[in-house]
Design a protein around this motif. Sequence first.
Motif, mmCIF file in Angstrom:
data_model
loop_
_atom_site.group_PDB
_atom_site.id
_atom_site.type_symbol
_atom_site.label_atom_id
_atom_site.label_comp_id
_atom_site.label_asym_id
_atom_site.label_seq_id
_atom_site.Cartn_x
_atom_site.Cartn_y
_atom_site.Cartn_z
ATOM 1 N N VAL A 62 0.831 -1.192 0.000
ATOM 2 C CA VAL A 62 0.000 0.000 0.000
ATOM 3 C C VAL A 62 0.881 1.264 0.000
ATOM 4 O O VAL A 62 0.541 2.271 -0.610
ATOM 5 C CB VAL A 62 -1.014 -0.013 1.168
ATOM 6 N N VAL A 63 2.036 1.177 0.634
ATOM 7 C CA VAL A 63 2.957 2.314 0.620
ATOM 8 C C VAL A 63 3.362 2.599 -0.833
ATOM 9 O O VAL A 63 3.330 3.737 -1.316
ATOM 10 C CB VAL A 63 4.204 2.022 1.475
ATOM 11 N N ALA A 66 0.405 4.016 -2.823
ATOM 12 C CA ALA A 66 0.110 5.407 -2.470
ATOM 13 C C ALA A 66 1.121 6.349 -3.104
ATOM 14 O O ALA A 66 0.763 7.383 -3.656
ATOM 15 C CB ALA A 66 0.104 5.566 -0.955
ATOM 16 N N ILE A 67 2.365 5.962 -3.044
ATOM 17 C CA ILE A 67 3.403 6.841 -3.592
ATOM 18 C C ILE A 67 3.264 6.965 -5.111
ATOM 19 O O ILE A 67 3.296 8.055 -5.681
ATOM 20 C CB ILE A 67 4.807 6.327 -3.207
ATOM 21 N N LEU A 71 1.185 10.342 -4.224
ATOM 22 C CA LEU A 71 1.794 10.821 -2.992
ATOM 23 C C LEU A 71 3.264 11.161 -3.253
ATOM 24 O O LEU A 71 3.829 12.060 -2.660
ATOM 25 C CB LEU A 71 1.657 9.749 -1.907
ATOM 26 N N GLY A 72 3.830 10.436 -4.199
ATOM 27 C CA GLY A 72 5.256 10.590 -4.503
ATOM 28 C C GLY A 72 5.620 11.982 -4.987
ATOM 29 O O GLY A 72 6.561 12.594 -4.484
ATOM 30 N N ASP A 73 4.905 12.499 -5.911
ATOM 31 C CA ASP A 73 5.306 13.803 -6.404
ATOM 32 C C ASP A 73 4.270 14.886 -6.103
ATOM 33 O O ASP A 73 4.427 16.047 -6.442
ATOM 34 C CB ASP A 73 5.577 13.757 -7.911
ATOM 35 N N MET A 299 9.054 4.907 -8.374
ATOM 36 C CA MET A 299 9.575 5.427 -7.114
ATOM 37 C C MET A 299 8.983 4.671 -5.915
ATOM 38 O O MET A 299 9.665 4.368 -4.944
ATOM 39 C CB MET A 299 9.208 6.910 -7.053
ATOM 40 N N ILE A 303 10.859 2.633 -2.557
ATOM 41 C CA ILE A 303 10.581 2.873 -1.132
ATOM 42 C C ILE A 303 9.951 1.643 -0.480
ATOM 43 O O ILE A 303 10.289 1.271 0.654
ATOM 44 C CB ILE A 303 9.680 4.112 -0.971
#
Lengths: 610, 604
Positions: A62-63, A66-67, A71-73, A299, A303
């Motif tokens: 989920v991380v 989301a990114i 969420l990442g940029d 990305m 992470i």
Amino acid sequence: MTTTTAERRTAAPAPATEAHEVTGWAVLRRGLALSPQVMEGLGVTLLLALLSTVGASVVPIVVRAAIDDGLGDGSQMDEGRIFLYAGLTLVVVLLTAGAGYAMRVRLFTRSEVALSDLRVRAFRHVHDLSVLTQSSERRGVLVSRVTSDIDQISLFLQFTGVMIVVSVGQMLVATMIMAYYSWQLTLVVLVCFLPLWLSLTLFAKHMSRAYDTVRRTVGEMIAVIAEPVVGASVVRSYAIERRTQRRVDAGIDRNYRANIRAQSIVAVTFASAGVAGGLANAGVIALGVVLGVAGGLSMGTVIAFAFLVGLFVGPAQQATQVITDAQNAIASWRRVIALLDTPADVVDPGERGTTIPDEPLGARFADVAFAYPGGPRVLTDVDVEIAPRQRVAVVGETGSGKTTFAKLLTRLMDPVEGAVLLGGVDLRDVPFSDLRRHVVMVPQEGFLFDATLRENLQYGRSGATDAELETAFTDLGLADWYAGLPQGLDTPVGQRGESLSAGERQLVALVRAALADPAFLVLDEATSAVDPQTELRATRALDTLLSGRTSVTIAHRLSTAESADRVLVFDAGRLVQDGSHAELLAEGGVYGRLHASWVAQSNLPGRMDA
Amino acid sequence: MSVDTAAPDDLTGTDDRIMRRGFGLLGRGIVAEKWWFTVSVVGSLLYGAMTVADAWVLGWATDHVIRPSFERGDVAEGALWTSVFLFIGVAVLRALGIVGRRLVGGLVYYRLIADYRRRVTRQYLSLPMSWHHRHPTGQLLSNANADVEATWAVFMPLPMALGVVAMLLTAIVAMVEADVVLTLVGLVVFPALFGINVFYQRWLSPKAARAQSLRGDVSAVAHESFDGATVVKSLGREADETERFRAATERLRDANIEVGRIRSVFDPLLEALPNLGILLVIVLGVGRVASGAAEPGDVVQVAYLFTVVAFPVRAIGWVLGELPRSVVSWDRVDSVLAATGSMQYGDRTLPGAGAVQLDLRDVTYTFPDADRPVLSHLDLHVGRGSVTAVVGSTGSGKSTLTSLLVRLVDPEQGRVELDGVDVRTLTHDDLAAAVALVPQSTFLFDDSVRENVTLGSEHVDDATVWDALRTVQAEDFVRALPDGLDTQLGERGTTLSGGQRQRLALARALVRRPRLLVMDDATSALDPDVERRILSELAARTSDGTGPTVLVVAYRKATIALADEVVFLQAGRIADRGPHHELVVRSAAYRDLVDAYDQAREAQ
């Protein structure tokens, strides 16, 4: 002459065999087969265990999502999708927590039920092994079979075993997710942890050796610490306080150093797992960025890998400890299995057996020989018949075979040759329940259990009423002694009966035997001096107990031999003389020698000269 | 499931007091090992800080390496190398922290244990025998072993717990730095983790302690049942014994299941909580990043913090859960350490050599809890080079009399003199050299046969040892032992029979050439023939002037027969004294006592 005792004790009978070392897996299979309750639904439990690891594995997913969804940029954020992922993950996390609960409850309940059952079975089996009554040295070991060994297995089933399954499962799931995202980064992670996994067996070996040393030094330390406590008066009266303190300090110090050594190994294995984790993170970020820029990775993936590496660190930190614990548990399991596999050497024929007639009983030894497993003969060519109601004294020096003779009569063990018959029936054919009704042995020190007087007496006759117990005292002429007990039948006798004096313990043992009311009694006469008044009581009670019954007494006193109908003299495992006291005295021989030393101690001016 | 001990509202004043005393105990340990403890806390702080730094590095890398590189489509090389070094550097420092925390923390714990074991055993060696008599052996052994260990057990998780407190504070600072709203998530999740852990440990501890004590019961039943195997078998009680064992086992099983149920609830809960925190951070983070209030790296960092901090937080629960048990154990250890008193010895040496004359003058002794004296106004003269037998029924004061001679206890009134010198004025070594006591029950050390006889005295050579062994008829069996004089005895060595043990105890006394030999029923386990040979040899030496003065407590006539004189004790007083043949004639009570065995036979 007592030389032989020492030899016999050290050369003790062959222990419950730990003959061939079977592999860990085989032990595990046998162990689980022995405890079907654990196997029952084990598949479901393991499945639940794997499910319970999913919660942790799903978070990195989920991380990443989301990114990568904005969420990442921070630009085109798809909030709806992120909330959906989070919602789904929430459900998964809660479900896996539920699975974790269900798995643990199942595991604790079933393994405890199974192991308590195994404990009881092992305990029962120990009572069927004749080694129990042959060798007092082995008793401590047998106790640890039904206590600490089972505790080790329980730790394994409830923690270590599960931790192995969960850790391996967690790492597998993490590896699969990683491999799905990027095989190059997965390789980096695995390479960073590889040296650790490869050195694991080496670490485990060192650690288990270190723990062995700790255990040994604990034993030694406890032994030396006992010196100023148990041996307080010796230390005091010989003025060896300084020496004792040096020994105690040395014992404490050895234990201290062993612990520090074990602790160092734990610290190093723990720390190195963290270093591997750091290397993996650095590698993942570096290679991930390079690959990402080249266009192969998102990305979020890079992470997410950092989170996934975290799933490796925990199991890696615990691995050495877990392997050591598992080895200990398997060793314990192997020992318990070996105990259960030791055949019960004195077998109860049960209902198919022949019962002994309810009448005054005679006994017959037909060409009997006995040897402890792997040992020399301790009794050879014994052929003798004891008539009903005869009062027989057995005499001989320590190690002559007289105790073996008595044990064979009560079937604490079986002869290796010939047969022992009671009332015309071979003892091996008599059901235990019937045998114990007809023949009872009263051991030397009158062993009592840590319970009330009443409970101890009821060992002789289950469910006997207070009135019956009191009558038994009166019948043996012990009413006055009994009346002197302030708490009567409720008197607690203490551990091994130590709240009573040695003589009083003998009195209770006699009443207990009287309650059992057998036609045939085997007695091992006490050697230790007790206070004379109690001695007098005991002697009178014994006379009453023996009248009308057949009895065989291992005699240590002249008076016992003198008053017997017949004396059997043993020497070096053979029956060398047989007759009345007067006849044997005329014959001389071994009995003559024994008698001479008895006389030397008793034939002093006494009442008769007065 | 009963929850009565669990609710925090139920924590009574007693609990608070125990916690306060627990913290006092922590203080005591910390002061005792302040340097090593400081090192371990520094290690733990380093570990805590680096754990948080790990998350910070990931956040930093996200914002300075990963995002810029992905955005620009070109590797930010300088920052990348920095982050690689940071990851590795943090990991190495954290490893150092772990070594400090675990190894040095262990050092503190084991040093405290060793130190207090030494203190407790020193007390055992200096406290008077009267103190020993008041305390059961099993209790004293567990004071020095299990209790000392349990007292300091709390020091194992303590450095980690302190590190975690620092870690939490750093984490909160790091979070505030990152984003205030996300910090709020931390301020909810961390206290929740902490609170649940404390609650968990306080609920679990009493149940776990109960299971532990039931484990002891199971072991006691097994020990007893196996020890009494002959009785069990002979009376056909195997099935009943199995039921007794089953009952104890099932109580343990039920207690273990109860403990297991508590674990089943809390362990998954504690695992799930940080994951829930991460989800919350992401959900809130979306809004924060969208509004530009936070950077993506901040979100990543805070989320990662939850994964690294969750497990260590449990250490605080362990410390608080362990404290009550530590306090209870400390009370037991402290009662030994706080006990006062010791036997004071004089500074005189006993002049002369050879057998001594013994005098008891108006000696009275009362046991601490007794209402009447066990010996009262006793006057006794034992001539130089004589053999005296003390005869009396149980409780007549015989054993007390022997323990006065080597000063295991002192009379409350009157005095004991050797050659006219009060024994209280002699040095300990000189008294021990002059008088040797062989007690009723033999104690052997876990040591070689030689050491058990010499007790470490360097003046005794092997020839002397063999000579003593010959006198006590022990030469043959010692020679037959696997390593002769070097044979190890005791728990892990050779087991000897009662008679063999008694003979070694006699040899131990003889080898020191005492001037007064005191035997307290010390030959009871010997074969009569062996006993007679030993005693006649001793008596012969005494009468030809080469042996010590002998005082012997006895029941057996063989022993009595060798005495020049018999002292007949009744209720703490000398009822009569004289040669055996005279006493038999004049004292009916004496006659009854020594003839008890024969009399019983004739009574048939």
